[in-house]
Design a protein around this motif. Structure first.
Motif, mmCIF file in Angstrom:
data_model
loop_
_atom_site.group_PDB
_atom_site.id
_atom_site.type_symbol
_atom_site.label_atom_id
_atom_site.label_comp_id
_atom_site.label_asym_id
_atom_site.label_seq_id
_atom_site.Cartn_x
_atom_site.Cartn_y
_atom_site.Cartn_z
ATOM 1 N N LEU A 178 0.952 -1.326 0.262
ATOM 2 C CA LEU A 178 0.315 0.066 0.253
ATOM 3 C C LEU A 178 0.748 1.151 -0.331
ATOM 4 N N ARG A 179 0.567 1.913 -1.182
ATOM 5 C CA ARG A 179 1.419 3.390 -1.050
ATOM 6 C C ARG A 179 0.312 4.712 -0.786
ATOM 7 N N ARG A 180 1.139 5.593 0.220
ATOM 8 C CA ARG A 180 0.083 6.437 0.196
ATOM 9 C C ARG A 180 1.145 7.722 -0.451
ATOM 10 N N GLU A 181 0.929 8.931 -1.763
ATOM 11 C CA GLU A 181 1.361 9.093 -2.251
ATOM 12 C C GLU A 181 1.946 8.656 -2.537
ATOM 13 N N GLY A 182 2.847 8.286 -2.931
ATOM 14 C CA GLY A 182 3.368 7.229 -3.414
ATOM 15 C C GLY A 182 4.240 6.908 -2.659
ATOM 16 N N GLU A 183 4.257 7.401 -1.370
ATOM 17 C CA GLU A 183 5.510 6.395 -0.163
ATOM 18 C C GLU A 183 4.839 5.557 0.000
ATOM 19 N N THR A 184 5.555 3.934 0.395
ATOM 20 C CA THR A 184 5.199 2.816 0.863
ATOM 21 C C THR A 184 4.990 2.880 2.486
ATOM 22 N N ILE A 185 4.111 2.813 2.855
ATOM 23 C CA ILE A 185 3.191 2.526 4.226
ATOM 24 C C ILE A 185 2.559 1.696 4.760
ATOM 25 N N ALA A 186 2.819 0.770 3.762
ATOM 26 C CA ALA A 186 2.520 -1.332 4.233
ATOM 27 C C ALA A 186 2.319 -2.004 3.492
ATOM 28 N N SER A 187 2.618 -3.635 4.110
ATOM 29 C CA SER A 187 3.353 -4.156 2.986
ATOM 30 C C SER A 187 3.739 -6.081 3.682
ATOM 31 N N PRO A 234 -5.610 11.169 4.896
ATOM 32 C CA PRO A 234 -5.970 12.620 3.765
ATOM 33 C C PRO A 234 -5.219 12.200 2.936
ATOM 34 N N GLY A 235 -5.748 11.803 1.721
ATOM 35 C CA GLY A 235 -4.405 11.510 0.383
ATOM 36 C C GLY A 235 -5.048 10.453 -0.852
ATOM 37 N N ARG A 236 -4.105 10.281 -1.030
ATOM 38 C CA ARG A 236 -4.333 8.645 -2.807
ATOM 39 C C ARG A 236 -3.831 7.526 -2.632
ATOM 40 N N TYR A 237 -4.682 6.344 -2.389
ATOM 41 C CA TYR A 237 -4.115 6.307 -2.060
ATOM 42 C C TYR A 237 -3.505 4.444 -3.055
ATOM 43 N N VAL A 238 -2.948 3.208 -3.363
ATOM 44 C CA VAL A 238 -2.435 2.758 -4.308
ATOM 45 C C VAL A 238 -1.621 1.435 -3.979
ATOM 46 N N ALA A 239 -3.298 0.467 -3.977
ATOM 47 C CA ALA A 239 -2.883 -1.251 -3.304
ATOM 48 C C ALA A 239 -2.666 -1.617 -4.207
ATOM 49 N N ASP A 240 -1.469 -1.615 -4.491
ATOM 50 C CA ASP A 240 -0.878 -3.099 -5.310
ATOM 51 C C ASP A 240 -1.002 -4.257 -4.813
ATOM 52 N N TYR A 241 -1.666 -5.634 -5.428
ATOM 53 C CA TYR A 241 -2.274 -6.710 -4.781
ATOM 54 C C TYR A 241 -1.487 -8.117 -6.191
ATOM 55 N N GLY A 242 -0.083 -7.028 -6.550
ATOM 56 C CA GLY A 242 0.447 -8.686 -7.836
ATOM 57 C C GLY A 242 -0.929 -8.841 -9.119
ATOM 58 N N ALA A 243 -0.978 -10.108 -9.172
ATOM 59 C CA ALA A 243 -1.171 -11.055 -10.213
ATOM 60 C C ALA A 243 -3.119 -10.591 -10.014
ATOM 61 N N LEU A 244 -3.261 -10.015 -8.648
ATOM 62 C CA LEU A 244 -4.764 -9.239 -8.327
ATOM 63 C C LEU A 244 -5.085 -8.228 -8.850
ATOM 64 N N GLY A 245 -4.091 -7.461 -9.598
ATOM 65 C CA GLY A 245 -3.910 -6.219 -10.128
ATOM 66 C C GLY A 245 -3.848 -4.526 -8.515
ATOM 67 N N ARG A 246 -4.313 -3.965 -9.244
ATOM 68 C CA ARG A 246 -4.582 -2.112 -8.363
ATOM 69 C C ARG A 246 -5.193 -2.360 -7.612
#
Length: 256
Positions: A178-187, A234-246
């Protein structure tokens, strides 16, 4: 309107557990911290906590909310040891709390918003789920497993990605970030959930049935957290789930 209807149901008659439920739902309605059940009734058992949870769920359903699924709690050896219990927990997810990929989550109504990366299982499919619980306890750092059950494991909002067939996938090896504003915050790795994803799915289903619910194939079953829990800002989040997509979502501050 849902909270008003819920309050009316609580006031319709009082039994021993209503004092806690009335305070709990009033705090939820006002976005205020609440005292956990063991602070009000120190001798509360796990069985009593599940009875309170079922009554809360029944009130929500009578007020118009629909059960969307179930989520596990304390689904790792470290989490179980930290709360001093041997068995994981289960709570109920409501349809009103769900948001899809690309959605926006407002922090209005939250006491202390958190995030947990998870996997969801539904009708033979697996899907990314970012659980966004509301840690509304008066002291968010000190509460028991019994308190968690009575508070429906802090279930609030959750973001879903697209479902894909689960068969033939090595879900336990899946890395999620999981990234928030481009910064990794969990994995973490999906196999961190207690006993792996297949065992975790069976455990949550079994716990839901034992707690008095009737999980259906179409219900969303959410297993244990992947990586560390964090606080939702607050912010924009991107969760990368690998083969399951984002999965992407935005979080906005509450204007009030």
């Amino acid at each position: 309107m849902r909270h008003v209807a819920l309050a009316a149901l609580l006031l319709a008659g009082c039994t021993r557990g209503d004092d806690y439920l009335a305070r709990f739902t009033a705090a939820e309605r006002g976005a205020l911290p609440f005292a956990p059940i063991t602070a009000m009734r120190p001798g509360t058992t796990m069985a009593e906590a599940y009875r309170l949870q079922r009554r809360y769920v029944a009130m929500r359903r009578r007020a118009g909310d629909r059960i969307a699924g179930y989520k596990g709690g304390l689904m790792s050896p470290a989490s179980l040891a930290g709360r001093g219990v041997r068995a994981p927990l289960v709570g109920v997810l409501f349809a009103v709390g769900g948001a899809d990929d690309g959605g926006t989550i407002s922090l209005c109504g939250y006491r202390r918003a958190a995030f947990e990366l998870k996997l969801g299982h539904r009708d033979g499919q697996v899907l990314p789920v970012i659980d966004l619980p509301d840690i509304g306890y008066r002291d968010p750092d000190h509460y028991s497993a019994v308190d968690m059950v009575a508070a429906n494991i802090s279930a609030a909002r959750y973001v879903r990605g697209a479902g894909q067939p689960a068969a033939g996938r090595d879900l336990d090896a899946l890395r999620v970030t999981l990234r928030r504003e481009g910064e990794t915050i969990a994995s973490g790795i999906a196999g961190e959930s207690l006993g792996g994803q297949a065992a975790s799915l069976a455990t949550v289903r079994r716990l839901a049935a034992a707690a008095g619910y009737a999980p259906r194939p179409v219900d969303l079953i959410v297993t244990g957290k992947i990586g560390d829990r964090g606080w939702l800002l607050p912010g924009r989040y991107v969760a990368d789930y690998g083969a399951l997509g984002r999965v992407t979502f935005a979080v906005t501050a509450c204007a009030a």
